[in-house]
Design a protein around this motif. Structure first.
Motif, mmCIF file in Angstrom:
data_model
loop_
_atom_site.group_PDB
_atom_site.id
_atom_site.type_symbol
_atom_site.label_atom_id
_atom_site.label_comp_id
_atom_site.label_asym_id
_atom_site.label_seq_id
_atom_site.Cartn_x
_atom_site.Cartn_y
_atom_site.Cartn_z
ATOM 1 N N THR A 1 44.018 37.996 6.117
ATOM 2 C CA THR A 1 43.358 39.232 5.713
ATOM 3 C C THR A 1 44.169 39.963 4.640
ATOM 4 O OG1 THR A 1 44.442 40.676 7.313
ATOM 5 C CG2 THR A 1 42.426 39.536 8.052
ATOM 6 N N ILE A 2 43.527 40.860 3.954
ATOM 7 C CA ILE A 2 44.144 41.657 2.889
ATOM 8 C C ILE A 2 45.225 42.592 3.428
ATOM 9 C CG2 ILE A 2 42.497 43.572 2.948
ATOM 10 C CD1 ILE A 2 43.663 41.962 -0.296
ATOM 11 N N ASP A 3 45.197 42.885 4.718
ATOM 12 C CA ASP A 3 46.189 43.784 5.314
ATOM 13 C C ASP A 3 47.613 43.274 5.114
ATOM 14 O OD1 ASP A 3 44.085 45.359 6.142
ATOM 15 O OD2 ASP A 3 44.052 44.545 8.174
ATOM 16 N N VAL A 4 47.798 41.956 5.165
ATOM 17 C CA VAL A 4 49.127 41.375 4.968
ATOM 18 C C VAL A 4 49.614 41.672 3.544
ATOM 19 C CG1 VAL A 4 50.508 39.263 4.991
ATOM 20 C CG2 VAL A 4 48.668 39.563 6.651
ATOM 21 N N TYR A 5 48.720 41.509 2.578
ATOM 22 C CA TYR A 5 49.058 41.804 1.181
ATOM 23 C C TYR A 5 49.522 43.255 1.050
ATOM 24 C CZ TYR A 5 48.541 42.529 -3.826
ATOM 25 O OH TYR A 5 48.774 42.857 -5.140
ATOM 26 N N HIS A 6 48.764 44.172 1.607
ATOM 27 C CA HIS A 6 49.114 45.589 1.506
ATOM 28 C C HIS A 6 50.428 45.911 2.228
ATOM 29 C CE1 HIS A 6 45.592 46.584 -0.703
ATOM 30 N NE2 HIS A 6 44.784 46.182 0.261
ATOM 31 N N GLN A 7 50.663 45.277 3.360
ATOM 32 C CA GLN A 7 51.920 45.503 4.070
ATOM 33 C C GLN A 7 53.104 45.016 3.237
ATOM 34 O OE1 GLN A 7 52.226 43.745 8.006
ATOM 35 N NE2 GLN A 7 54.127 44.830 8.430
#
Length: 164
Positions: free
Chosen positions: A40-46
C-alpha cells in the motif's frame, strides 16, 4: 553517503508496521530505496518521513503505488548508478531477470527483491543486491534489509534481525 535498501514489506498484510530495527537505520539515511511489493501507499508515506525515497512497484502492489512508480528505475547517487527492479516475471530466476533488465545500462549496482532471499555478490565490478525482507522472512532464519555506504566505492551489508 548512507542508503537503506529494503523490499517486500507487504504491509499491512505481514506486519502492522515497519520494524524498530529498520526505523533506527532510517534515522540517518540520506536515501531510501525500496525494490517493490510495498502493498500500500502508506509504506511510501511512512518512509518519506525519513527522507528521499526511490523505488519501483512489485507484483502485489496496489494501483496507487503502480500509478506513482515504474517497474524499473535507474537512480544516481554518490557518483554511482543503481538499477532498481522488483524482479518478478516469467522464465529465468528472479536474479537473472533483474540482471537482464539492466543489460547495456552501465549501472554499478542492481537492486532487486521478489524472492525475499538476501543476496550480495559481484559479477565483475557489478554489485548484485537483494535486501531480503524486513517483515516477511518466508523460509529465511532472520528478517533483513540492506545498508549501502558510498565513498570511492559501494560497501554493501545486510542487517539481519529477529523481531517477533
Amino acid at each position: 553517503m548512507k542508503i537503506v535498501v529494503l523490499s517486500d514489506t507487504h504491509l499491512p498484510k505481514r506486519k502492522n508496521g515497519l520494524p524498530d530495527r529498520l526505523l533506527e537505520e532510517l534515522k540517518d539515511a540520506e536515501l531510501i530505496i525500496h525494490a517493490g511489493d510495498w502493498l500500500t501507499i502508506d509504506v511510501y508515506h511512512q518512509l518519506r518521513a525519513y527522507g528521499r525515497v526511490e523505488g519501483v512497484y512489485g507484483n502485489v502492489d496496489h494501483e496507487d503505488i503502480i500509478g506513482l512508480l515504474s517497474s524499473k528505475k535507474i537512480v544516481e547517487a554518490g557518483g554511482f548508478r543503481f538499477g532498481i527492479t522488483h524482479g518478478h516475471g516469467k522464465g529465468k530466476t528472479t536474479e537473472k531477470r533483474a540482471i537482464v533488465e539492466f543489460e547495456g545500462e552501465n549501472v554499478d549496482c542492481i537492486i532487486y527483491g521478489h524472492s525475499h532471499i538476501p543476496v550480495k555478490r559481484y559479477e565483475g565490478n557489478l554489485l548484485i543486491f537483494n535486501p531480503g525482507s524486513p517483515t516477511d522472512k518466508r523460509r529465511q532464519k532472520l528478517f533483513s534489509f540492506g545498508v549501502l555506504t558510498l565513498s570511492d566505492k559501494i560497501t554493501a551489508e545486510h542487517i539481519f534481525f529477529n523481531e517477533e
